[in-house]
Design a protein around this motif. Sequence first.
Motif, PDB file in Angstrom:
ATOM      1  N   GLU A  83       1.585   5.378   6.313  1.00  0.00           N
ATOM      2  CA  GLU A  83       1.969   6.727   6.724  1.00  0.00           C
ATOM      3  C   GLU A  83       1.874   7.692   5.553  1.00  0.00           C
ATOM      4  OE1 GLU A  83       5.757   6.810   8.589  1.00  0.00           O
ATOM      5  OE2 GLU A  83       5.287   5.214  10.025  1.00  0.00           O
ATOM      6  N   ARG A  84       2.252   7.235   4.374  1.00  0.00           N
ATOM      7  CA  ARG A  84       2.244   8.103   3.192  1.00  0.00           C
ATOM      8  C   ARG A  84       0.843   8.622   2.905  1.00  0.00           C
ATOM      9  NH1 ARG A  84       5.316   9.065  -1.244  1.00  0.00           N
ATOM     10  NH2 ARG A  84       6.879   7.541  -0.577  1.00  0.00           N
ATOM     11  N   VAL A  85      -0.159   7.717   2.888  1.00  0.00           N
ATOM     12  CA  VAL A  85      -1.499   8.149   2.498  1.00  0.00           C
ATOM     13  C   VAL A  85      -2.113   9.055   3.567  1.00  0.00           C
ATOM     14  CG1 VAL A  85      -2.947   6.275   3.447  1.00  0.00           C
ATOM     15  CG2 VAL A  85      -3.570   7.358   1.302  1.00  0.00           C
ATOM     16  N   ILE A  86      -1.836   8.800   4.851  1.00  0.00           N
ATOM     17  CA  ILE A  86      -2.363   9.674   5.906  1.00  0.00           C
ATOM     18  C   ILE A  86      -1.753  11.065   5.781  1.00  0.00           C
ATOM     19  CG2 ILE A  86      -2.379  10.085   8.398  1.00  0.00           C
ATOM     20  CD1 ILE A  86      -4.430   8.024   7.474  1.00  0.00           C
ATOM     21  N   ARG A  87      -0.446  11.138   5.516  1.00  0.00           N
ATOM     22  CA  ARG A  87       0.207  12.440   5.335  1.00  0.00           C
ATOM     23  C   ARG A  87      -0.389  13.181   4.146  1.00  0.00           C
ATOM     24  NH1 ARG A  87       5.011  10.631   4.766  1.00  0.00           N
ATOM     25  NH2 ARG A  87       5.078  10.683   2.485  1.00  0.00           N
ATOM     26  N   ASP A  88      -0.591  12.453   3.019  1.00  0.00           N
ATOM     27  CA  ASP A  88      -1.159  13.080   1.818  1.00  0.00           C
ATOM     28  C   ASP A  88      -2.595  13.544   2.035  1.00  0.00           C
ATOM     29  OD1 ASP A  88       1.230  12.567   0.557  1.00  0.00           O
ATOM     30  OD2 ASP A  88       0.486  10.827  -0.586  1.00  0.00           O
ATOM     31  N   MET A  89      -3.383  12.745   2.748  1.00  0.00           N
ATOM     32  CA  MET A  89      -4.795  13.081   2.942  1.00  0.00           C
ATOM     33  C   MET A  89      -4.965  14.228   3.932  1.00  0.00           C
ATOM     34  SD  MET A  89      -6.389  11.322   0.765  1.00  0.00           S
ATOM     35  CE  MET A  89      -8.094  11.572   1.237  1.00  0.00           C
TER      36      MET A  89
ATOM     37  N   TRP B 171       0.816  -1.210   0.000  1.00  0.00           N
ATOM     38  CA  TRP B 171       0.000   0.000   0.000  1.00  0.00           C
ATOM     39  C   TRP B 171       0.854   1.265   0.000  1.00  0.00           C
ATOM     40  CZ3 TRP B 171      -4.647  -0.304  -1.646  1.00  0.00           C
ATOM     41  CH2 TRP B 171      -5.375  -1.479  -1.467  1.00  0.00           C
ATOM     42  N   GLU B 172       2.018   1.250   0.620  1.00  0.00           N
ATOM     43  CA  GLU B 172       2.909   2.409   0.536  1.00  0.00           C
ATOM     44  C   GLU B 172       3.306   2.655  -0.910  1.00  0.00           C
ATOM     45  OE1 GLU B 172       3.497   4.510   2.726  1.00  0.00           O
ATOM     46  OE2 GLU B 172       3.383   3.607   4.716  1.00  0.00           O
TER      47      GLU B 172
ATOM     48  N   CYS C 103      -8.842   3.918   5.182  1.00  0.00           N
ATOM     49  CA  CYS C 103      -9.429   4.996   4.378  1.00  0.00           C
ATOM     50  C   CYS C 103      -8.775   5.170   3.018  1.00  0.00           C
ATOM     51  CB  CYS C 103      -9.378   6.300   5.151  1.00  0.00           C
ATOM     52  SG  CYS C 103      -7.695   6.828   5.583  1.00  0.00           S
ATOM     53  N   GLY C 104      -7.454   4.870   2.920  1.00  0.00           N
ATOM     54  CA  GLY C 104      -6.754   5.066   1.658  1.00  0.00           C
ATOM     55  C   GLY C 104      -6.845   6.501   1.179  1.00  0.00           C
ATOM     56  N   ASN C 105      -6.814   6.698  -0.144  1.00  0.00           N
ATOM     57  CA  ASN C 105      -6.912   8.057  -0.689  1.00  0.00           C
ATOM     58  C   ASN C 105      -8.275   8.324  -1.304  1.00  0.00           C
ATOM     59  OD1 ASN C 105      -6.796   6.587  -3.032  1.00  0.00           O
ATOM     60  ND2 ASN C 105      -4.925   7.523  -3.820  1.00  0.00           N
TER      61      ASN C 105
ATOM     62  N   VAL D 109      -2.428   7.418  11.611  1.00  0.00           N
ATOM     63  CA  VAL D 109      -1.797   6.166  11.184  1.00  0.00           C
ATOM     64  C   VAL D 109      -2.112   5.111  12.236  1.00  0.00           C
ATOM     65  CG1 VAL D 109       0.368   5.006  10.619  1.00  0.00           C
ATOM     66  CG2 VAL D 109       0.053   7.434  10.028  1.00  0.00           C
ATOM     67  N   MET D 110      -2.804   4.065  11.839  1.00  0.00           N
ATOM     68  CA  MET D 110      -3.237   3.064  12.820  1.00  0.00           C
ATOM     69  C   MET D 110      -3.600   1.766  12.107  1.00  0.00           C
ATOM     70  SD  MET D 110      -6.189   3.521  15.769  1.00  0.00           S
ATOM     71  CE  MET D 110      -5.614   5.198  16.103  1.00  0.00           C
ATOM     72  N   ASP D 111      -3.284   0.655  12.747  1.00  0.00           N
ATOM     73  CA  ASP D 111      -3.662  -0.674  12.268  1.00  0.00           C
ATOM     74  C   ASP D 111      -5.087  -0.960  12.740  1.00  0.00           C
ATOM     75  OD1 ASP D 111      -4.047  -3.376  11.794  1.00  0.00           O
ATOM     76  OD2 ASP D 111      -2.012  -3.948  12.375  1.00  0.00           O
ATOM     77  N   MET D 112      -5.985  -1.273  11.800  1.00  0.00           N
ATOM     78  CA  MET D 112      -7.395  -1.461  12.182  1.00  0.00           C
ATOM     79  C   MET D 112      -7.621  -2.730  12.988  1.00  0.00           C
ATOM     80  SD  MET D 112      -9.117  -2.421   8.512  1.00  0.00           S
ATOM     81  CE  MET D 112      -8.955  -4.045   7.766  1.00  0.00           C
ATOM     82  N   THR D 113      -6.639  -3.629  13.033  1.00  0.00           N
ATOM     83  CA  THR D 113      -6.779  -4.821  13.879  1.00  0.00           C
ATOM     84  C   THR D 113      -6.307  -4.579  15.308  1.00  0.00           C
ATOM     85  OG1 THR D 113      -4.596  -5.737  13.350  1.00  0.00           O
ATOM     86  CG2 THR D 113      -6.393  -6.275  11.856  1.00  0.00           C
ATOM     87  N   CYS D 114      -5.762  -3.393  15.565  1.00  0.00           N
ATOM     88  CA  CYS D 114      -5.271  -3.062  16.909  1.00  0.00           C
ATOM     89  C   CYS D 114      -5.383  -1.542  17.104  1.00  0.00           C
ATOM     90  CB  CYS D 114      -3.828  -3.537  17.076  1.00  0.00           C
ATOM     91  SG  CYS D 114      -3.163  -3.311  18.734  1.00  0.00           S
ATOM     92  N   MET D 115      -6.596  -1.060  17.336  1.00  0.00           N
ATOM     93  CA  MET D 115      -6.847   0.376  17.407  1.00  0.00           C
ATOM     94  C   MET D 115      -6.527   0.929  18.806  1.00  0.00           C
ATOM     95  SD  MET D 115     -10.420   0.732  15.268  1.00  0.00           S
ATOM     96  CE  MET D 115     -11.048  -0.677  14.371  1.00  0.00           C
TER      97      MET D 115
END
Length: 656
Positions: A83-89, A20-21, A59-61, A103-109
């Motif tokens: 991290e890249r997509v959160i920074r861009d968004m 995804w990065e 969420c992606g872009n 920036v967070m893993d949805m399996t461990c919020m």
Amino acid sequence: MSGEGLLPLDKDGFRTRQYWEKFFKNRKSAFEWYGGWSELRPFLRNEISNEDKVLIVGCGNSDLSANLYDAGVHGITNIDFSERVIRDMRRKCREQTGMSWEVMDMTCMRFESGVFNVVVDKGALDALASSDSDSVLHEVNKFFDEVKRVLQAGGKYICMSLGQDYLLKWLLEGFPTSGGFLTEISTSADLSTGSEYFPLVISIVKQAMKLPRVFFNAKFSFDQTGKVLNKNTHKELRKMVVAGPTTDPIVAHVNRARTAHRIRSSLGCITPGRLEEYELRDHDGRVRFSLTVVDVNSLEAAPCGVFIVPHGRERDWMFQNGEGMVDLAGNCNVQRLIVVKMMPGCEFIGLNEVKDEVSATVPNFAPKVSRSDRIPIMSLGSSLGSRKEVHQGLLLGDMGEFLIEEVEVAESQYRRLIFLNNPSVIQSEARLAQDGSVDSKHLCFEYHQAMLTGVASLIQRIERVLVVGLGGGALATAFGHFFPNCSVEVVELDEHVVGVARKYFDLKESEKLKVSIGDGLEAIASTSDLFDVIVIDVDNKDTSIGMSCPPPAFVSVGFLKELRDKLTAGEGLMVMNVATRSKDALDSCLENVGRVFGKELLFKLKPSADDVNMVLFAGRLNPKLKAVPGSLRETIGAKAWEDTIAMVEDLESLTL
């Protein structure tokens, strides 16, 4: 990566942060999985209020967050492990104040429990559940536990997914009705785009009430044809509540709707020359109708019509042959004709009831131009014809069930043997005399007529015959009847089939006709006897190779050499029924037979130009048409005899 960086090299790549990065580095513009705002807005605005606290996972872009924000929903938190997509968004949506990005893993919020009213998942679960392995299921369950933890009582989990069988099962088991969750399933599929995809919008509400037993319930906004229902029509809505002690009925409902949508998408336009077969199944998965879609070039005709074939007429040229169905479409004056055949083993009350049942599904197979119109349904007269089930039983091992039925065709009664794992194929058929006994002198199958006529025409001496594959015994009995000086030995794999032939098809064993139970491959390999004729007439249970007769082992070079060595030296003849519409399968079969017997000694007959059966003859051939018994000529009938003789005179030596 492939496809300009959009797809990983394998599906497990969807689960990795590295993929995804790289994806978001290469893809700067928004990428909308499973539809954009215009398709999803009706669902989301109905489920999400402006005051809700919304969490969007993975969420992606996507522009989904910005679209919701602009629609009045401002309490939105977005998470993604890139991290890249959160920074861009964050930078892209900096004008939309109050919307957060983490920036967070949805399996461990890292959120506190019960802080969100709504969790939105647009393709994130699909990416996580890239396969149905136990390790993937472990990660999926961690995600489900986190969704349940961060949701308030009465909160919703809205999942947009393609809903593969295993994923839908996991989702329903992760949020069971008995665990206090209410599920509603909709679809954002849009036929106007021509896409065959059938994405689901699944809304799961977290309730407080739990039940003591495991139970699953889903309320659908579409029926089993994929048609979206009017939510205000309570009668229809109640019909679409699917429930049970397992997830199977819910998954089956989605699959039926998905299949119907795919058919509608692919059949939207009339394509002259189209000849495609489909099946309609009941709720238990049994094939109830077979449908053949025939498109012809007739611009002045009506767009679409349906023709219901009466019982017993399924094998008529007009309903079985491609050219015949094209002629039928012309006679019905339609550009697309849907030919409907009723399957053995199913109960049908009358023609009007069948019309009502078929009319609910026909629009899925109609061209776009006539889906909103009333489609005419035609048949021969006002009767369904006569079909009576005589007996039903089990075949050997895992080969499934068989059915004995009687049908009326042109004022004559016929008895048929059907294997229910392939109900559109008649395994054996016999005409009945007025007293109900079997008329053993009558040959129902044209390829049997071709076999006997070819044998009589091509070799002089017929004293010993080996038949592999009994069916109802019509062919073996006919050899003894038309060639009274020969002895016939039959090898049949399934003892149940032998019992059926004895009881229902009047098979009479004698010194001249003997039947043994065994594997035809092994019987030919192990015998030291020689035969004037060896007939291979065995059906293939594996439909994946595109050849329904014989099984591949019977056309292997090794077996064909064994068979050749068991033929009478200089005069023996192999006769084989080959049934396939696959050119590759037929070419392979012909290549092997020609290699073993020599291409100059290989001949073929087809009962008719469009018949799926082809009879192969291989051996030392010496055509003598005068040798054909007069009794065989009389049995086949004058017109059919002329056609059969024309075939034999036209015996074609193959060029390989």
